[in-house]
Design a protein around this motif. Sequence first.
Motif, PDB file in Angstrom:
ATOM      1  N   PRO A 215     108.488  17.702   9.337  1.00 52.85           N
ATOM      2  CA  PRO A 215     108.623  17.622   7.880  1.00 52.85           C
ATOM      3  C   PRO A 215     110.083  17.470   7.473  1.00 52.85           C
ATOM      4  N   GLY A 216     110.294  17.076   6.238  1.00 51.43           N
ATOM      5  CA  GLY A 216     111.642  17.080   5.679  1.00 51.43           C
ATOM      6  C   GLY A 216     112.538  15.948   6.109  1.00 51.43           C
ATOM      7  N   VAL A 217     111.995  14.897   6.722  1.00 46.50           N
ATOM      8  CA  VAL A 217     112.842  13.788   7.161  1.00 46.50           C
ATOM      9  C   VAL A 217     113.325  12.967   5.968  1.00 46.50           C
ATOM     10  N   ILE A 218     112.444  12.728   5.003  1.00 44.90           N
ATOM     11  CA  ILE A 218     112.770  11.820   3.897  1.00 44.90           C
ATOM     12  C   ILE A 218     113.988  12.286   3.096  1.00 44.90           C
ATOM     13  N   PRO A 219     114.106  13.561   2.715  1.00 45.25           N
ATOM     14  CA  PRO A 219     115.324  13.974   1.996  1.00 45.25           C
ATOM     15  C   PRO A 219     116.599  13.774   2.806  1.00 45.25           C
ATOM     16  N   HIS A 220     116.500  13.817   4.138  1.00 47.45           N
ATOM     17  CA  HIS A 220     117.681  13.634   4.977  1.00 47.45           C
ATOM     18  C   HIS A 220     118.216  12.206   4.941  1.00 47.45           C
ATOM     19  N   LEU A 221     117.435  11.264   4.447  1.00 50.69           N
ATOM     20  CA  LEU A 221     117.884   9.875   4.411  1.00 50.69           C
ATOM     21  C   LEU A 221     118.827   9.601   3.246  1.00 50.69           C
ATOM     22  N   GLU A 222     118.786  10.436   2.221  1.00 53.77           N
ATOM     23  CA  GLU A 222     119.539  10.165   0.992  1.00 53.77           C
ATOM     24  C   GLU A 222     121.034   9.950   1.218  1.00 53.77           C
ATOM     25  N   PRO A 223     121.752  10.835   1.925  1.00 51.54           N
ATOM     26  CA  PRO A 223     123.209  10.644   2.020  1.00 51.54           C
ATOM     27  C   PRO A 223     123.609   9.352   2.711  1.00 51.54           C
ATOM     28  N   HIS A 224     122.776   8.851   3.614  1.00 49.82           N
ATOM     29  CA  HIS A 224     123.125   7.608   4.312  1.00 49.82           C
ATOM     30  C   HIS A 224     123.040   6.412   3.367  1.00 49.82           C
ATOM     31  N   PHE A 225     122.012   6.387   2.512  1.00 44.58           N
ATOM     32  CA  PHE A 225     121.919   5.312   1.527  1.00 44.58           C
ATOM     33  C   PHE A 225     123.054   5.418   0.507  1.00 44.58           C
ATOM     34  N   THR A 226     123.400   6.640   0.123  1.00 41.86           N
ATOM     35  CA  THR A 226     124.482   6.834  -0.838  1.00 41.86           C
ATOM     36  C   THR A 226     125.805   6.339  -0.272  1.00 41.86           C
ATOM     37  N   THR A 227     126.056   6.627   1.000  1.00 38.72           N
ATOM     38  CA  THR A 227     127.283   6.159   1.640  1.00 38.72           C
ATOM     39  C   THR A 227     127.321   4.638   1.700  1.00 38.72           C
ATOM     40  N   LEU A 228     126.194   4.017   2.023  1.00 36.76           N
ATOM     41  CA  LEU A 228     126.142   2.555   2.064  1.00 36.76           C
ATOM     42  C   LEU A 228     126.352   1.965   0.674  1.00 36.76           C
ATOM     43  N   ASN A 229     125.914   2.671  -0.363  1.00 36.05           N
ATOM     44  CA  ASN A 229     126.159   2.217  -1.727  1.00 36.05           C
ATOM     45  C   ASN A 229     127.650   2.235  -2.035  1.00 36.05           C
ATOM     46  N   HIS A 230     128.334   3.278  -1.602  1.00 37.11           N
ATOM     47  CA  HIS A 230     129.777   3.364  -1.823  1.00 37.11           C
ATOM     48  C   HIS A 230     130.515   2.260  -1.083  1.00 37.11           C
ATOM     49  N   LYS A 231     129.937   1.797   0.020  1.00 39.95           N
ATOM     50  CA  LYS A 231     130.547   0.703   0.771  1.00 39.95           C
ATOM     51  C   LYS A 231     130.198  -0.662   0.187  1.00 39.95           C
ATOM     52  N   GLY A 232     129.369  -0.666  -0.858  1.00 42.30           N
ATOM     53  CA  GLY A 232     129.021  -1.912  -1.517  1.00 42.30           C
ATOM     54  C   GLY A 232     127.849  -2.645  -0.911  1.00 42.30           C
ATOM     55  N   ASN A 233     127.045  -1.966  -0.074  1.00 44.41           N
ATOM     56  CA  ASN A 233     125.928  -2.637   0.592  1.00 44.41           C
ATOM     57  C   ASN A 233     124.594  -2.397  -0.106  1.00 44.41           C
ATOM     58  N   THR A 234     124.247  -1.136  -0.339  1.00 47.21           N
ATOM     59  CA  THR A 234     122.945  -0.770  -0.892  1.00 47.21           C
ATOM     60  C   THR A 234     123.039  -0.567  -2.396  1.00 47.21           C
ATOM     61  N   VAL A 235     122.172  -1.263  -3.140  1.00 49.60           N
ATOM     62  CA  VAL A 235     122.118  -1.092  -4.590  1.00 49.60           C
ATOM     63  C   VAL A 235     121.215   0.080  -4.952  1.00 49.60           C
ATOM     64  N   ALA A 236     120.030   0.136  -4.336  1.00 49.99           N
ATOM     65  CA  ALA A 236     119.080   1.207  -4.632  1.00 49.99           C
ATOM     66  C   ALA A 236     118.126   1.369  -3.462  1.00 49.99           C
ATOM     67  N   ALA A 237     117.611   2.578  -3.310  1.00 47.14           N
ATOM     68  CA  ALA A 237     116.583   2.867  -2.310  1.00 47.14           C
ATOM     69  C   ALA A 237     115.512   3.717  -2.978  1.00 47.14           C
TER      70      ALA A 237
END
Length: 435
Positions: A93-115
């Motif tokens: 359990p609990g894997v999905i919340p762990h994905l958030e910081p990685h998408f946020t970091t990619l957003n700061h790098k200009g790659n990910t707009v939204a997940a």
Amino acid sequence: MSTLPSDFIHEANTAFKEQDYSTVNEAATTISNMQDKGQLLTKRKQEPDMDFEVSQGHKRSYTQMTPYARTRINKDDNLWQILHGLKESSRIPGVIPHLEPHFTTLNHKGNTVAAYLCSSFTDHISTGLMDLGWGCGYRNAQMLMSFLQHTQQDGDAIIRQVPDVSGIQILLERAWEEGFDPQGARQLQYQVYKTRKWIGTTEVYSILSYLGIRSTILDFHQPTGPNQTHEALMDWIQSYFECSSNSNPSGGQKQQNKTVYFTNRPPLYLQHSGHSRTVIGIEILKDGKRNLIMFDPGRRVLRSYRGTSDEPPLTPTYPEDDMVEPSLTMTSEKYDDETRKCNNSNENVANMSFGNRLLSGITQRTSLPANLLRPFRVDAKAIAKNRQYQLLVLGDVIDERSQGGQLYWDEPKGYLLDEVERQDKKSVASIVMTL
């Protein structure tokens, strides 16, 4: 609503059943030969004596006239005593919340707009040692059931427990005995218990219907985009998650400059010839491209994802096999290479002095968010490798395209079937998305 008798993978099951990964190439050749002979993998030939729904001129307006079938089934102690529940050590359990910081970091790098991610009630479940190569359908069914076990409707959990692999096989045979999907039962010779037979979308649909749970099958028969990409599939999945009434960033109020949206949507069961996975979300990139975010039961999860977001990482474990003696199960010390490399690196850094850690930060390659997300991200190019897909959606999907409307997930209708609706589900039908 345009519907057809649906069997995405029954012919594929016949070709692939009781195969393991060592015979994938041979099985793939068999599938290719089937396609050359004009046998569509996504359709099951209708036999003269079969009563399959080919079209649906009108849809019965939904009013609950009889009790929910779930109430009767959940109270059937004789049934649930036969079924063995999935061991807690086999689910993560609990894997999905762990994905958030990685998408946020990619957003700061200009790659990910939204997940957009599905409900965090969904657990990750991997194939075990003894179902490797044939157990993906069972494990993806268990991931859907993990969501249902943690979701309530009408004052009770939708499903009483998540069965192990043998339990799912028992449920499928019980469904066949009661008249669900008779053609699929014949093709699998009315027996899956204690076998290594593959199951696909129609089998999972029949199991859910038998348990009184509403689901819908969507057929994507061919690519719709350039370079054989499945734009219609990606469009529908994106709309499914974006339209959630709870698609707020990080579970809070909708704000600007946020990247990750946790929704209340259940996960999706995605099938192609020879394999299935669980879609837990979609990622929108700056250049307009999209990645599906998926739980693949054939891939392990790094230790950093284990446990809930509020807890420290758990000791690495492997899923326990449901069909073997404990002495044959894989021990927790046997990591895969990716897990071992990541864990050893973290432990070595933790044992260094501050000065050495500072120097190590200059010379040591750190794990990038994109690498940590690699087990979960699947891009459009990878999806294009398969011509046909089938999607199983928990709940009801309404098709108003013939009236100039849209095709959308009907959230208010919920997941429970009444007794009359449950009887209607004995004939498997699907909504055709692409011809």
